[in-house]
Each structure stands twice: as structure tokens, then as C-alpha cells.
Scaffold this motif. Structure first.
Motif, PDB file in Angstrom:
ATOM      1  N   LYS A  99       0.831  -1.209   0.000  1.00  0.00           N
ATOM      2  CA  LYS A  99       0.000   0.000   0.000  1.00  0.00           C
ATOM      3  C   LYS A  99       0.862   1.254   0.000  1.00  0.00           C
ATOM      4  O   LYS A  99       0.552   2.239  -0.681  1.00  0.00           O
ATOM      5  CB  LYS A  99      -0.939  -0.005   1.211  1.00  0.00           C
ATOM      6  CG  LYS A  99      -1.861   1.210   1.276  1.00  0.00           C
ATOM      7  CD  LYS A  99      -2.745   1.203   2.501  1.00  0.00           C
ATOM      8  CE  LYS A  99      -3.852   0.178   2.373  1.00  0.00           C
ATOM      9  NZ  LYS A  99      -4.867   0.605   1.346  1.00  0.00           N
ATOM     10  N   ASN A 172      -6.109  -6.727   9.306  1.00  0.00           N
ATOM     11  CA  ASN A 172      -4.658  -6.572   9.192  1.00  0.00           C
ATOM     12  C   ASN A 172      -4.085  -6.122  10.538  1.00  0.00           C
ATOM     13  O   ASN A 172      -4.492  -5.092  11.088  1.00  0.00           O
ATOM     14  CB  ASN A 172      -4.326  -5.557   8.104  1.00  0.00           C
ATOM     15  CG  ASN A 172      -2.851  -5.518   7.764  1.00  0.00           C
ATOM     16  OD1 ASN A 172      -2.006  -5.308   8.623  1.00  0.00           O
ATOM     17  ND2 ASN A 172      -2.537  -5.702   6.482  1.00  0.00           N
ATOM     18  N   SER A 175      -2.244  -2.465   9.991  1.00  0.00           N
ATOM     19  CA  SER A 175      -3.054  -1.305   9.603  1.00  0.00           C
ATOM     20  C   SER A 175      -4.391  -1.231  10.336  1.00  0.00           C
ATOM     21  O   SER A 175      -5.006  -0.161  10.402  1.00  0.00           O
ATOM     22  CB  SER A 175      -3.315  -1.330   8.096  1.00  0.00           C
ATOM     23  OG  SER A 175      -4.173  -2.417   7.764  1.00  0.00           O
ATOM     24  N   LEU A 177      -6.963  -2.597   9.212  1.00  0.00           N
ATOM     25  CA  LEU A 177      -7.964  -2.568   8.148  1.00  0.00           C
ATOM     26  C   LEU A 177      -8.399  -3.984   7.790  1.00  0.00           C
ATOM     27  O   LEU A 177      -7.554  -4.860   7.563  1.00  0.00           O
ATOM     28  CB  LEU A 177      -7.354  -1.888   6.919  1.00  0.00           C
ATOM     29  CG  LEU A 177      -8.266  -1.476   5.775  1.00  0.00           C
ATOM     30  CD1 LEU A 177      -9.229  -0.379   6.211  1.00  0.00           C
ATOM     31  CD2 LEU A 177      -7.429  -0.992   4.592  1.00  0.00           C
ATOM     32  N   TYR A 179      -9.349  -6.968   5.460  1.00  0.00           N
ATOM     33  CA  TYR A 179      -8.931  -7.229   4.089  1.00  0.00           C
ATOM     34  C   TYR A 179     -10.005  -6.821   3.080  1.00  0.00           C
ATOM     35  O   TYR A 179      -9.694  -6.312   2.000  1.00  0.00           O
ATOM     36  CB  TYR A 179      -8.583  -8.716   3.915  1.00  0.00           C
ATOM     37  CG  TYR A 179      -7.201  -9.117   4.378  1.00  0.00           C
ATOM     38  CD1 TYR A 179      -6.494  -8.368   5.325  1.00  0.00           C
ATOM     39  CD2 TYR A 179      -6.593 -10.258   3.883  1.00  0.00           C
ATOM     40  CE1 TYR A 179      -5.231  -8.744   5.754  1.00  0.00           C
ATOM     41  CE2 TYR A 179      -5.319 -10.656   4.305  1.00  0.00           C
ATOM     42  CZ  TYR A 179      -4.652  -9.889   5.236  1.00  0.00           C
ATOM     43  OH  TYR A 179      -3.399 -10.279   5.656  1.00  0.00           O
ATOM     44  N   ASP A 182      -9.629  -3.274   2.016  1.00  0.00           N
ATOM     45  CA  ASP A 182      -8.292  -2.835   1.617  1.00  0.00           C
ATOM     46  C   ASP A 182      -8.195  -2.739   0.102  1.00  0.00           C
ATOM     47  O   ASP A 182      -8.248  -3.751  -0.610  1.00  0.00           O
ATOM     48  CB  ASP A 182      -7.252  -3.829   2.147  1.00  0.00           C
ATOM     49  CG  ASP A 182      -5.817  -3.337   1.979  1.00  0.00           C
ATOM     50  OD1 ASP A 182      -5.619  -2.302   1.295  1.00  0.00           O
ATOM     51  OD2 ASP A 182      -4.900  -3.979   2.515  1.00  0.00           O
TER      52      ASP A 182
END
Length: 407
Positions: A99, A172, A175, A177, A179, A182
Motif C-alpha cells: 500500500k 490486518n 493497519s 484494516l 482485508y 483494503d
């Protein structure tokens, strides 16, 4: 920004998204903090970024006990439903670092081939039957027919779908976040190179049900099968690209071309076999573009490659013939992207990066020194290494041209 599909094109930020990427199947394992090598991973991501590579095809599944023959040494799922957190967190780290570099992942959730466990391991867990490794038996047909029994086994499919859910709904650890939220993830692939063989209808049922299941879990992501296309051996594989990809839950088509494995090309007789092999490759692409036009979906050539010159396996040997082949494939892609053909991208096989060929030409687990060649194949066969400067320069130049089109 999520990658989307409009008609037969990939779209990112309201602009076309074309790419020359690579297969980096071992990325999550290399990114593992304990059993991997994060310093090497970061260097390799930087090298890839420097050469315009923004699309990585990665594996998000490896099944079976650690150190199985012909397989990834450290497994993500060593026992049914039991996960190695080190590898899962490696996948987190890989996606997090991608990312940062504005890269996107085509995430393959399983495998028809045993080098990562995959469908054969789920079937073995469900039935208690041993996997008939063709490296031991020399009988590839027996292995393929064994693995195709997966599609008709409810317990094996349930185990597979549980893994799919585990990965797609994972949070994650770096992060925070999920998946499924993402946008580093471009797409989910059902499996690498699944063949129908003797279970055609069950195979289609698996494609339809699995792809719909993924769409419900990750509605913002693309979904595809991850297959080779029709292959030159469709009489045996029983795959049919037109019907296989006809489901609305599938967003784009994938194809693989193996001019050497399919015995179209002999690296020790380059001058007498290459042009004929290239014509066959062009026709293979043309035939699948016709399917893509019929279905109004994009198509990605996500696996292709040839050996180093004269079938020499050391990473110091020359790659003049490979460079010629890569240029020819990239020119085909460039020609089609200019005319807004359904052919929108390609991923060469495979990135070997800073790895070392410890056992040139031999089948081995390569002592955890990951390169592009899986453990069941001769090491150094198809890997593109960081020191292959001429190949990387070609990739950089063509990616630069593609990026101009994307503006």
C-alpha cells in the motif's frame, strides 16, 4: 482506490489501469517476521517499484505440515483450521508495504498444484487419502484426477470456503484494516490453475458458488478463477473458458501461456523453435481475447516465462532469449492496450529477486531461500532475479509506455 471494471477495461481513479507485473507467490512467507526475511522483502518491493511494477500476484494460502516434500517449507495452515500466525502476519506486512508503494495484489486463495498444499491437501484432510505426488510416481494424470475429486467432496469444499472466509475477513494486524476494505487488493482468485477433468459439472458449481461467496464477503473487490484458459489440452483438463467465466460473479478472465512446458519451444534449439512457438502464443492470446469480447470482460495474461539461455539454471547465466520473448509479449500487450482491447495486463513468472539458486536444476525446498520456482520444479528455471538488469530495464521501459496511456 479500488480497481473496478467498466465494460472490458480495468479502471483506477477514473482512468484505465494497465500493467506489467509479476508473480510474487512467496511474498507472505518472505514477509514473515520469524521465518521470513523482511529486510530482503523491503529491498525487493523497492526494486519492483523502481521498475514500474505495481501489480503482484501473491498466494494467500499454503496447507499441510511444515517441510512436506515439494512444498513451501513453512505452511500457513499446517493443520486443518489451525494457522501459523507468523505467516498470516507476514501477509499483513506484505499488503501494508505494498500500500505504501501504491501497488495492487491479485490474491490467489488456493492451488490445484501441491507445491502450496491447496485443493489436494483439503481433499486429503477430508478423506484421509495420501496425495499421490507425481515427483514420486511420475504419474501426473493420477495426481490431477485425484485433485479433481475435490470438486465433488463437500467436506473438502467446506474447508476451502472456511479458509476463504478466514482470509477475506481478516483484520490486518498492522493497519487495522479488514482485508475486504483494503484497496491494495485488486482481486481474489479462486485457485491457481484449477482443472475440471472428470468433474465438469461439479467444477462449474464450485466456481459459481465460491465466486458468489467471495463477492458477498468483499463486494468492492474483483473476482476471477485464476486459471490458464482453455489450455492446449482441453480434451483432458475439460476447461472451457467461455462457459467457465460466464458467471456474473466473475469480473475478468485469466490466462497462462507456457510455450516451454507445452513443448512448443525448446531452449536448446531457440533458433528453430522460437518463432513457431511465438505464433502459437499469439493465437492463444487471440482466441481468449475473442472469449473476452463475447463476455465483455477484461483478460490478464498472468503467467508466462521461459528458461534462461540454453536451459542453464544458475542466476548468473544469460537471458538473451528470455528478453526477446518478454519484449514480444509486452509489445502484444502494448498494441492491444492502445486499441482498448480486453487484454489489459500481464504478470511474468516469476520474481526471484535477491534469492539464491542453491540447487540449480534440481527439485528442492531451496532451504527457505525463496525464488520464483516452486519447490516441485527445477530451481532457477523461470526465476527473474534482481541481477537480471537487462530484463528489468525492458520491463521498466514498457511500464513507462503503459503509464503514459493510463494518464
Amino acid at each position: 482506490m479500488f480497481i473496478s471494471v467498466q465494460n472490458n477495461q480495468f479502471i483506477k481513479n477514473n482512468k484505465p489501469y494497465h500493467f506489467i507485473g509479476t508473480n510474487f507467490w512467496y511474498g507472505a512467507h518472505l514477509a514473515a517476521e520469524k521465518s521470513g526475511n523482511r529486510v530482503r522483502l523491503l529491498k525487493e518491493l523497492d526494486v519492483l517499484q523502481t521498475h514500474g511494477i505495481t501489480n503482484l500476484r501473491i498466494m494467500a494460502g499454503s496447507e499441510g505440515a511444515d517441510h512436506l516434500p515439494y512444498s513451501i517449507p513453512i505452511s500457513m495452515q499446517p493443520k486443518l483450521g489451525v494457522y501459523n500466525d507468523d505467516i498470516l502476519e507476514g501477509l499483513d506486512f506484505l499488503l501494508f508495504e505494498m500500500k505504501k508503494r501504491d501497488m495492487h495484489a491479485a490474491v490467489c486463495l488456493s492451488n490445484f498444484w501441491y507445491w502450496s498444499g491447496g485443493l489436494s491437501q483439503y481433499l486429503s484432510w477430508a478423506t484421509g487419502n495420501q496425495i499421490p505426488y507425481p515427483n514420486d510416481t511420475g504419474n501426473w494424470e493420477k495426481y490431477m484426477r485425484f485433485t479433481a475429486n475435490f470438486y465433488g467432496n463437500e467436506d473438502a469444499i467446506s474447508a476451502y470456503l472456511m479458509h476463504v472466509k478466514t482470509i477475506i475477513t481478516r483484520i490486518n494486524s498492522i493497519s487495522g484494516l479488514p482485508y475486504f476494505e483494503d484497496d491494495t487488493i485488486m482481486s481474489w482468485e479462486l485457485a491457481n490453475e484449477p482443472y475440471a477433468i472428470q468433474h465438469r459439472q461439479e467444477y462449474l458449481n464450485w466456481i459459481e458458488n465460491s465466486s458468489k461467496f467471495i463477492k458477498k464477503l468483499a463486494p468492492n473487490h474483483l473476482v476471477t478463477i485464476g486459471g490458464e484458459g482453455n489450455t492446449p489440452f482441453s480434451f483432458f483438463t475439460n476447461n472451457n473458458c467461455l462457459s467457465d467465466y460466464s458467471f456474473d460473479s466473475l469480473d475478468y478472465i485469466t490466462i497462462h501461456i507456457w510455450i516451454q512446458n507445452w513443448e512448443w519451444y525448446n531452449p536448446e534449439k531457440h533458433d528453430s523453435t522460437y518463432q513457431k512457438a511465438l505464433r502459437k502464443a499469439k493465437n492463444y492470446i487471440k482466441d481468449h481475447i475473442a472469449v473476452a469480447n463475447t463476455l465483455n470482460k477484461p483478460v490478464v495474461l498472468e503467467e508466462f516465462g521461459i528458461s534462461r539461455d540454453n536451459l542453464i539454471y544458475t542466476n548468473q547465466s544469460s537471458v538473451n532469449h528470455r528478453n526477446i520473448y518478454f519484449k514480444d509479449i509486452f509489445n502484444i500487450l502494448l498494441e492491444h492496450t492502445k486499441m482498448k482491447s480486453p487484454l489489459v495486463g500481464c504478470n511474468f513468472w516469476a520474481w526471484g529477486g535477491l534469492g539464491t539458486v542453491n540447487t540449480p536444476g534440481e527439485v528442492s525446498n531451496n532451504n527457505l531461500e525463496f525464488i520464483g520456482d516452486p519447490a516441485h520444479e527445477p530451481q532457477g528455471w523461470y526465476s527473474v532475479f534482481e541481477n537480471d538488469a537487462s530484463t528489468l530495464q525492458i520491463i521498466k521501459e514498457f511500464n513507462s509506455e503503459l503509464n503514459q496511456q493510463n494518464l
